[in-house]
Design an enzyme around this catalytic site. Structure first.
Site, PDB file in Angstrom:
ATOM      1  N   ILE A  68      42.244  39.885  24.110  1.00 26.19           N
ATOM      2  CA  ILE A  68      42.597  38.464  24.087  1.00 26.19           C
ATOM      3  C   ILE A  68      41.501  37.704  24.815  1.00 26.19           C
ATOM      4  O   ILE A  68      41.148  38.025  25.944  1.00 26.19           O
ATOM      5  CB  ILE A  68      44.018  38.177  24.625  1.00 26.19           C
ATOM      6  N   ASP A  69      40.964  36.738  24.097  1.00 17.84           N
ATOM      7  CA  ASP A  69      39.840  35.959  24.621  1.00 17.84           C
ATOM      8  C   ASP A  69      40.318  34.516  24.765  1.00 17.84           C
ATOM      9  O   ASP A  69      40.927  34.166  25.773  1.00 17.84           O
ATOM     10  CB  ASP A  69      38.674  36.129  23.635  1.00 17.84           C
ATOM     11  N   THR A  70      40.139  33.678  23.740  1.00 18.38           N
ATOM     12  CA  THR A  70      40.649  32.308  23.825  1.00 18.38           C
ATOM     13  C   THR A  70      42.169  32.263  23.674  1.00 18.38           C
ATOM     14  O   THR A  70      42.811  31.291  24.064  1.00 18.38           O
ATOM     15  CB  THR A  70      40.049  31.430  22.711  1.00 18.38           C
ATOM     16  N   GLY A  71      42.744  33.297  23.056  1.00 14.73           N
ATOM     17  CA  GLY A  71      44.179  33.327  22.790  1.00 14.73           C
ATOM     18  C   GLY A  71      44.556  32.698  21.459  1.00 14.73           C
ATOM     19  O   GLY A  71      45.730  32.710  21.077  1.00 14.73           O
ATOM     20  N   LYS A  78      40.281  39.199  28.580  1.00 16.13           N
ATOM     21  CA  LYS A  78      39.069  38.636  29.190  1.00 16.13           C
ATOM     22  C   LYS A  78      39.432  37.587  30.213  1.00 16.13           C
ATOM     23  O   LYS A  78      40.303  36.762  29.975  1.00 16.13           O
ATOM     24  CB  LYS A  78      38.206  37.974  28.110  1.00 16.13           C
ATOM     25  N   ASP A  86      33.698  45.582  17.783  1.00 12.07           N
ATOM     26  CA  ASP A  86      32.424  45.631  17.073  1.00 12.07           C
ATOM     27  C   ASP A  86      31.563  44.408  17.357  1.00 12.07           C
ATOM     28  O   ASP A  86      32.042  43.398  17.874  1.00 12.07           O
ATOM     29  CB  ASP A  86      32.687  45.646  15.570  1.00 12.07           C
TER      30      ASP A  86
HETATM   31  P1  XMP Z   1      40.778  35.139  20.573  1.00 12.25           P
HETATM   32  O1  XMP Z   1      39.655  34.256  21.057  1.00 12.25           O
HETATM   33  O2  XMP Z   1      41.409  34.605  19.342  1.00 12.25           O
HETATM   34  O3  XMP Z   1      40.014  36.441  20.188  1.00 12.25           O
HETATM   35  O4  XMP Z   1      41.740  35.500  21.687  1.00 12.25           O
HETATM   36  C1  XMP Z   1      40.660  37.533  19.761  1.00 12.25           C
HETATM   37  C2  XMP Z   1      39.814  38.292  18.777  1.00 12.25           C
HETATM   38  O5  XMP Z   1      38.414  37.990  18.884  1.00 12.25           O
HETATM   39  C3  XMP Z   1      37.641  39.163  18.859  1.00 12.25           C
HETATM   40  N1  XMP Z   1      36.898  39.271  20.136  1.00 12.25           N
HETATM   41  C4  XMP Z   1      36.000  40.212  20.428  1.00 12.25           C
HETATM   42  N2  XMP Z   1      35.570  41.260  19.696  1.00 12.25           N
HETATM   43  N3  XMP Z   1      34.164  41.914  21.498  1.00 12.25           N
HETATM   44  C5  XMP Z   1      34.629  42.092  20.235  1.00 12.25           C
HETATM   45  O6  XMP Z   1      34.226  43.053  19.574  1.00 12.25           O
HETATM   46  C6  XMP Z   1      34.556  40.887  22.297  1.00 12.25           C
HETATM   47  O7  XMP Z   1      34.090  40.781  23.437  1.00 12.25           O
HETATM   48  C7  XMP Z   1      35.528  39.993  21.713  1.00 12.25           C
HETATM   49  N4  XMP Z   1      36.146  38.889  22.195  1.00 12.25           N
HETATM   50  C8  XMP Z   1      36.998  38.490  21.195  1.00 12.25           C
HETATM   51  C9  XMP Z   1      38.636  40.285  18.680  1.00 12.25           C
HETATM   52  O8  XMP Z   1      38.687  40.647  17.311  1.00 12.25           O
HETATM   53  C10 XMP Z   1      39.957  39.740  19.093  1.00 12.25           C
HETATM   54  O9  XMP Z   1      41.063  40.297  18.418  1.00 12.25           O
HETATM   55 MG    MG Z   2      36.124  41.991  15.959  1.00 14.17          MG
END
Ligand code: XMP
Ligand code: MG
Length: 185
Positions: free
Chosen positions: A110-113, A139, A169
């Site tokens: 989970i990055d931005t969510g 993250k 990836d």
């Molecule tokens: P969000 O921003 O929607 O992101 O929370 C979730 C999806 O983004 C991809 N993601 C990554 N993939 N390394 C990756 O290989 C990263 O550091 C990364 N950050 C986000 C991932 O597919 C995730 O489900």
């Molecule tokens: Mg990906």
């Protein structure tokens, strides 16, 4: 491989650091699997695996989960290279029968969510008995939206760096690594 071990020389051009070694991944998976088994013991939960990044995590978690459960797969894509496009494409949800099911969303990171929020918007309409999330990585980032769903089970919290390996990836490369590493940009 242990966390902090040197990056195998064959991957040293792509990966700067072994952030989480395979031994630590396996240990946390067995801990979380025990917690899930306790909570869901007679509920036949459905692991809803978000492809492609969760593939290794889901395969290992499923095999460590000592209760009856089922697996289904959907696809979500938001990234182009190491940048989030801000637009989430979710495929495969429409064909699943989730009414009355105890759903556990299996996510890689989970990055931005945004992905999870969009997925929850769709899942809230399918009549599931419960919806929880199990995420390999969370993250530590200021880019997380305030309305992002709370992740119920997080295996590792990581710094705000682009990571690869163990399913994750960069443009389809490096998913096969047995560890999570920091991508060398
Ligand atoms: P969000 O921003 O929607 O992101 O929370 C979730 C999806 O983004 C991809 N993601 C990554 N993939 N390394 C990756 O290989 C990263 O550091 C990364 N950050 C986000 C991932 O597919 C995730 O489900
Ligand atoms: Mg990906």
């Amino acid at each position: 491989m242990q966390t902090g071990d040197p990056v195998p020389s064959i991957w040293a051009d792509d990966v700067s650091e072994v952030l989480i070694g395979s031994a630590d991944i396996a240990l946390r998976i067995s801990q979380v699997a025990q917690a899930l088994a306790h909570h869901y013991c007679s509920l036949n939960p459905l692991l809803l695996v978000v492809l492609k990044g969760s593939v290794m995590f889901a395969a290992d978690l499923s095999r460590a989960l000592p209760i009856p459960h089922e697996l289904e797969f959907i696809r979500a894509k938001s990234y182009d290279g190491t940048q989030s496009t801000g637009t989430i494409h979710i495929q495969g949800l429409e064909s699943l029968a989730l009414s009355g099911r105890h759903v556990i969303v299996i996510e890689d990171i989970i990055d931005t969510g945004l992905t999870l929020r969009q997925l929850y918007n769709s899942l809230n309409k399918v009549g599931a008995a419960s919806i929880k999330t199990c995420c390999l990585l969370e993250k530590d980032t200021a880019r997380r939206g305030k309305d992002a769903p709370v992740v119920d089970h997080v295996l590792f919290r990581i710094p705000d760096k682009y990571v690869v390996g163990y399913g994750l990836d960069c443009d389809q490369r490096l998913r096969h690594l047995s560890f999570v590493g920091v991508y060398r940009q």
